[in-house]
Motif scaffolding. Structure first.
Motif, PDB file in Angstrom:
ATOM      1  N   GLN A  50       0.830  -1.202   0.000  1.00 53.74           N
ATOM      2  CA  GLN A  50       0.000   0.000   0.000  1.00 53.74           C
ATOM      3  C   GLN A  50       0.870   1.260   0.000  1.00 53.74           C
ATOM      4  O   GLN A  50       0.568   2.231  -0.702  1.00 53.74           O
ATOM      5  CB  GLN A  50      -0.951  -0.004   1.190  1.00 53.74           C
ATOM      6  N   GLU A  51       1.952   1.235   0.770  1.00 52.11           N
ATOM      7  CA  GLU A  51       2.876   2.371   0.777  1.00 52.11           C
ATOM      8  C   GLU A  51       3.503   2.564  -0.594  1.00 52.11           C
ATOM      9  O   GLU A  51       3.661   3.702  -1.066  1.00 52.11           O
ATOM     10  CB  GLU A  51       3.965   2.171   1.828  1.00 52.11           C
ATOM     11  N   GLU A  54       1.060   4.221  -2.883  1.00 46.02           N
ATOM     12  CA  GLU A  54       0.962   5.646  -2.582  1.00 46.02           C
ATOM     13  C   GLU A  54       2.166   6.403  -3.130  1.00 46.02           C
ATOM     14  O   GLU A  54       2.023   7.509  -3.651  1.00 46.02           O
ATOM     15  CB  GLU A  54       0.827   5.865  -1.069  1.00 46.02           C
ATOM     16  N   LYS A  57       1.572   6.822  -6.735  1.00 47.23           N
ATOM     17  CA  LYS A  57       0.477   7.769  -6.955  1.00 47.23           C
ATOM     18  C   LYS A  57       0.939   9.208  -6.791  1.00 47.23           C
ATOM     19  O   LYS A  57       0.540  10.088  -7.558  1.00 47.23           O
ATOM     20  CB  LYS A  57      -0.661   7.465  -5.973  1.00 47.23           C
ATOM     21  N   TYR A  58       1.788   9.471  -5.803  1.00 51.32           N
ATOM     22  CA  TYR A  58       2.223  10.837  -5.511  1.00 51.32           C
ATOM     23  C   TYR A  58       3.592  11.173  -6.104  1.00 51.32           C
ATOM     24  O   TYR A  58       4.181  12.196  -5.776  1.00 51.32           O
ATOM     25  CB  TYR A  58       2.204  11.083  -3.998  1.00 51.32           C
TER      26      TYR A  58
END
Length: 77
Positions: A50-51, A54, A57-58
């Motif tokens: 999940q990290e 992210e 994504k960023y």
């Protein structure tokens, strides 16, 4: 290389094998392979994935080239 590509490569090679002994060995290996087991991720593995998503994504990523440069700098210290 993903699972599909590996399977296709194996299948392609199997089509051309005429050695019965080798084919029987391969069949034996495949019979013993437990394909019913599904790997269950631990919570820390799920958290890491999940990290990572992210980060993607960023835009918190670094190119392989930049990472290699940083490694060389770190190793030279």
């Amino acid at each position: 290389m993903g699972a599909l590509e590996i399977k296709l490569e194996i299948f392609d090679k199997l089509k051309n094998i005429e050695d019965i002994s080798l084919l029987e060995k391969i069949r034996s290996i495949l019979k013993n392979a437990d394909t019913s087991k599904v790997y269950q991720l631990e919570q820390y593995e799920i958290d890491m994935l999940q990290e990572s998503e992210e980060d993607l994504k960023y835009g918190r990523v670094i190119s392989q080239e930049d990472l290699d440069k940083e490694d060389l700098e770190w190793l030279s210290k």
